[in-house]
Write a protein that holds these residues in place. Structure first.
Motif, PDB file in Angstrom:
ATOM      1  N   UNK A   1       3.903 -15.405   8.485  1.00  0.00           N
ATOM      2  CA  UNK A   1       4.047 -14.725   9.784  1.00  0.00           C
ATOM      3  C   UNK A   1       4.460 -15.749  10.834  1.00  0.00           C
ATOM      4  N   UNK A   2       5.375 -15.346  11.719  1.00  0.00           N
ATOM      5  CA  UNK A   2       5.848 -16.299  12.721  1.00  0.00           C
ATOM      6  C   UNK A   2       4.786 -16.506  13.775  1.00  0.00           C
ATOM      7  N   UNK A   3       4.933 -17.643  14.481  1.00  0.00           N
ATOM      8  CA  UNK A   3       3.885 -17.992  15.448  1.00  0.00           C
ATOM      9  C   UNK A   3       3.941 -17.066  16.640  1.00  0.00           C
TER      10      UNK A   3
ATOM     11  N   UNK B   1       2.566 -17.345  28.614  1.00  0.00           N
ATOM     12  CA  UNK B   1       3.517 -18.399  28.911  1.00  0.00           C
ATOM     13  C   UNK B   1       4.174 -18.928  27.657  1.00  0.00           C
ATOM     14  N   UNK B   2       3.366 -19.126  26.606  1.00  0.00           N
ATOM     15  CA  UNK B   2       3.950 -19.618  25.368  1.00  0.00           C
ATOM     16  C   UNK B   2       4.787 -18.553  24.690  1.00  0.00           C
ATOM     17  N   UNK B   3       4.376 -17.299  24.851  1.00  0.00           N
ATOM     18  CA  UNK B   3       5.126 -16.201  24.223  1.00  0.00           C
ATOM     19  C   UNK B   3       6.522 -16.101  24.805  1.00  0.00           C
ATOM     20  N   UNK B   4       6.618 -16.275  26.141  1.00  0.00           N
ATOM     21  CA  UNK B   4       7.932 -16.145  26.758  1.00  0.00           C
ATOM     22  C   UNK B   4       8.628 -17.482  26.910  1.00  0.00           C
ATOM     23  N   UNK B   5       8.027 -18.555  26.418  1.00  0.00           N
ATOM     24  CA  UNK B   5       8.698 -19.836  26.423  1.00  0.00           C
ATOM     25  C   UNK B   5       8.752 -20.513  27.772  1.00  0.00           C
ATOM     26  N   UNK B   6       7.867 -20.110  28.717  1.00  0.00           N
ATOM     27  CA  UNK B   6       7.876 -20.742  30.039  1.00  0.00           C
ATOM     28  C   UNK B   6       6.541 -21.396  30.295  1.00  0.00           C
ATOM     29  N   UNK B   7       6.470 -22.706  30.123  1.00  0.00           N
ATOM     30  CA  UNK B   7       5.174 -23.352  30.358  1.00  0.00           C
ATOM     31  C   UNK B   7       4.803 -23.493  31.828  1.00  0.00           C
ATOM     32  N   UNK B   8       5.585 -22.902  32.750  1.00  0.00           N
ATOM     33  CA  UNK B   8       5.189 -22.981  34.159  1.00  0.00           C
ATOM     34  C   UNK B   8       3.892 -22.248  34.413  1.00  0.00           C
ATOM     35  N   UNK B   9       3.592 -21.273  33.543  1.00  0.00           N
ATOM     36  CA  UNK B   9       2.447 -20.433  33.807  1.00  0.00           C
ATOM     37  C   UNK B   9       1.154 -21.212  33.759  1.00  0.00           C
ATOM     38  N   UNK B  10       1.186 -22.420  33.225  1.00  0.00           N
ATOM     39  CA  UNK B  10      -0.065 -23.153  33.080  1.00  0.00           C
ATOM     40  C   UNK B  10      -0.620 -23.577  34.420  1.00  0.00           C
ATOM     41  N   UNK B  11       0.251 -23.800  35.409  1.00  0.00           N
ATOM     42  CA  UNK B  11      -0.259 -24.095  36.755  1.00  0.00           C
ATOM     43  C   UNK B  11      -1.097 -22.940  37.254  1.00  0.00           C
ATOM     44  N   UNK B  12      -0.582 -21.729  37.001  1.00  0.00           N
ATOM     45  CA  UNK B  12      -1.306 -20.550  37.476  1.00  0.00           C
ATOM     46  C   UNK B  12      -2.633 -20.417  36.750  1.00  0.00           C
ATOM     47  N   UNK B  13      -2.639 -20.691  35.444  1.00  0.00           N
ATOM     48  CA  UNK B  13      -3.894 -20.581  34.700  1.00  0.00           C
ATOM     49  C   UNK B  13      -4.941 -21.499  35.297  1.00  0.00           C
ATOM     50  N   UNK B  14      -4.523 -22.692  35.682  1.00  0.00           N
ATOM     51  CA  UNK B  14      -5.474 -23.635  36.263  1.00  0.00           C
ATOM     52  C   UNK B  14      -6.030 -23.081  37.565  1.00  0.00           C
ATOM     53  N   UNK B  15      -5.153 -22.486  38.379  1.00  0.00           N
ATOM     54  CA  UNK B  15      -5.629 -21.937  39.647  1.00  0.00           C
ATOM     55  C   UNK B  15      -6.583 -20.782  39.411  1.00  0.00           C
TER      56      UNK B  15
END
Lengths: 105, 331, 105
Positions: free
Chosen positions: A2-4, A54-68
């Protein structure tokens, strides 16, 4: 194999289910503390959901938001607890911020 | 997959909205509205509006919950039930809602590239932003440069909110909080016996402030900018105040000083505009600020984001102090 | 190598989701506030740790990994603290951690 990405998708759906259960506890919770706990848990799940998205859509920018989100979740939990500080144990019985009763459910 | 997530999140939103409506314990309503903000922020993220999600999380879940909690510390904690059933109001609202929904039938589909809103200025911003303004984050370039005057308006609105709160409650009123507490014989105002919490928060406050500075200056490259940074910076101080008491919080940074700092931020923003006029350009035309338009834009956006951050921080903290100082006035 | 990494990631995320669902079942079914708080903190620590580790394995040595590490450290320090503060406040406000709520005392 199964793919990641499908693993990410499955985990997102499972997290959404967990968030749904948490919301029921937030709405039902017989005492105010149950609701605070549910809101805190919901915030943590949102952090995880956003990191996965974020990982699903390939945009690691979302991690800033997760931290907030982790930060503001903690802040609002502490603020709510501060609200309880002024109440003596006797005041919470007939007061509106209902304390958990000793006989549950 | 996106569709499933959107549908589930919107369902949660609907359920929480119904619950907020039906529950009359205001304390629970506030917590549920914090949940509502988190859900909205998640929806914004699924729609790829990252900056908006950032601001919604920081303001809606953090600051708004804290401010609302300070408010019900000064008012009743139960919603009074309405003396009559507002059936006429329900009818009016339903009719208006139906007309609005009917009006949206004519709108283009969500995300349609042929929609009029995507035809005129938007392609120009998207295509020319790198050459004309510079920062990779186009939201920052639109907010700071192309629509700089709108952002000035927003900052002035925030400043006006602070002005109104100070006008209603007053610096003297805030300082009377300590006298009231002493008069009532309340000596303990903080969460001092929570030793674990105290240690952890003391470790985290500098990291939070550092993160706020990161968000401020990284706004050009990723989600962030002045608004979010100001709110997070204020959250650090709010943490301290929650932990150690309002008296100590107001001694760390006095409300009057916050008033000056807030004005300074707006002055900085407006000052940049006046400077560009004095240097020969239009109001808030950053090209003339330096030898090279691109550097000028960079400097201009840096300065106004700083102004925004300063104003938002001071006004948020001021409003928090003002609302919290009303505690104990109910009786 | 990559498929091994994918497999370990999938394992971590799968385990994390399992712990999350366990916690979710817990907060619905358990009888007392303190037991539910324990179930919620299972999700906050175990589920978050495993899911974020799975994501960190996926993104290799890069900036997103560093951010995920920050999020993980922040969650691991603040979630237990929030649970502790909540339990302490509930205890101070009069909730009783009865071990067997159905027994007569």
């Amino acid at each position: 194999m199964i793919s990641i990405t499908s693993i990410y998708a499955g985990a997102c759906l499972a997290l959404l289910a967990i968030m749904g259960v948490t919301i029921t506890r937030a709405i039902l919770g017989p005492s105010a503390f149950d609701r605070v706990m549910a809101v805190n848990m919901f915030g943590t799940k949102t952090v995880l959901l956003l990191s996965l998205l974020g990982f699903l859509s390939g945009r690691p920018d979302f991690l800033d938001i997760s931290l907030v989100y982790a930060l503001v979740n903690f802040l609002s939990t502490i603020a709510i607890l501060r609200f309880f500080e002024g109440r003596t144990p006797a005041a919470t019985d007939n007061d509106t911020a209902d304390a958990p009763s000793t006989t549950e459910e | 997959m996106d569709l499933v997530i959107d549908i589930v999140l919107l369902t949660f939103l609907g359920i929480i909205a119904l619950a907020i409506n039906r529950i009359d314990k205001l304390f629970c309503v506030i917590m549920l509205s914090g949940l509502y903000s988190l859900l909205c922020a998640s929806l914004f993220v699924t729609m790829d509006a990252v900056d908006v999600a950032f601001t919604e999380a920081a303001v809606g879940t953090g600051i708004a919950t804290v401010l609302l909690l300070s408010t019900i510390g000064a008012t009743d904690t139960h919603q009074r039930s309405a003396p009559h059933r507002p059936l006429l109001a329900l009818l009016v609202v339903c009719t208006t809602g139906a007309i609005l929904i009917y009006g949206t039938m004519d709108m283009p589909a969500f995300g349609d590239p042929e929609a009029p809103v995507h035809q005129h200025v938007a392609p120009r911003y998207l295509e020319e932003s790198q050459q004309e303004v510079g920062p990779p984050n186009i939201v920052t370039s639109i907010l700071g440069s192309y629509r700089g005057i709108d952002t000035l308006g927003e900052v002035v609105v925030i400043f006006t909110a602070g002005l109104s709160v100070v006008g209603l409650i007053g610096f003297r009123g805030m300082q009377k909080y300590g006298d009231r507490q002493r008069a009532a014989g309340i000596t303990k105002d903080d969460m001092d016996e929570h030793l674990v919490l105290r240690v952890v928060i003391k470790i985290f406050i500098p990291l939070i402030l550092l993160f706020a500075l990161y968000v401020q200056f990284h706004g050009d490259y990723g989600p962030g900018g002045g608004f979010q940074a100001g709110v997070i910076f204020a959250s650090g101080f709010i943490f301290y105040t929650l932990m150690f008491g309002l008296d100590k919080g107001m001694r760390v940074i006095a409300p009057r000083v916050l008033g000056y700092i807030g004005s300074l931020g707006v002055l900085l923003y407006g000052g940049v505009g006046i400077t560009t006029m004095l240097l020969g350009g239009n109001f808030l035309d950053y090209d003339v600020l330096m030898h090279d338009p691109l550097h000028g834009q960079h400097l201009g956006i840096f300065l106004i984001e700083l102004g925004i951050g300063i104003t938002v921080f001071s006004i948020m903290l001021l409003i928090f102090f003002a609302f919290s100082s009303r505690k104990g006035l109910r009786q | 190598m990559e498929s091994i990494l994918n497999f370990i990631s999938a394992l971590c995320i799968g385990l994390g989701v399992f712990l999350g669902i366990t916690g979710a079942v817990g907060i619905v079914r358990l009888p007392n506030f303190f037991t539910r708080l324990h179930a919620a903190s299972v999700t906050d620590s175990g589920c978050a740790f495993l899911i974020l580790s799975g994501l960190m394995l996926q993104s290799g040595f890069s900036i997103p990994t560093l951010k995920l590490l920050f999020i993980l450290v922040f969650l691991l320090i603040t979630s237990p603290t929030a649970s502790h503060a909540l339990a302490k406040t509930a205890l101070d406000c009069g909730a009783e951690p009865t071990p067997h709520p159905y027994e007569e005392r």
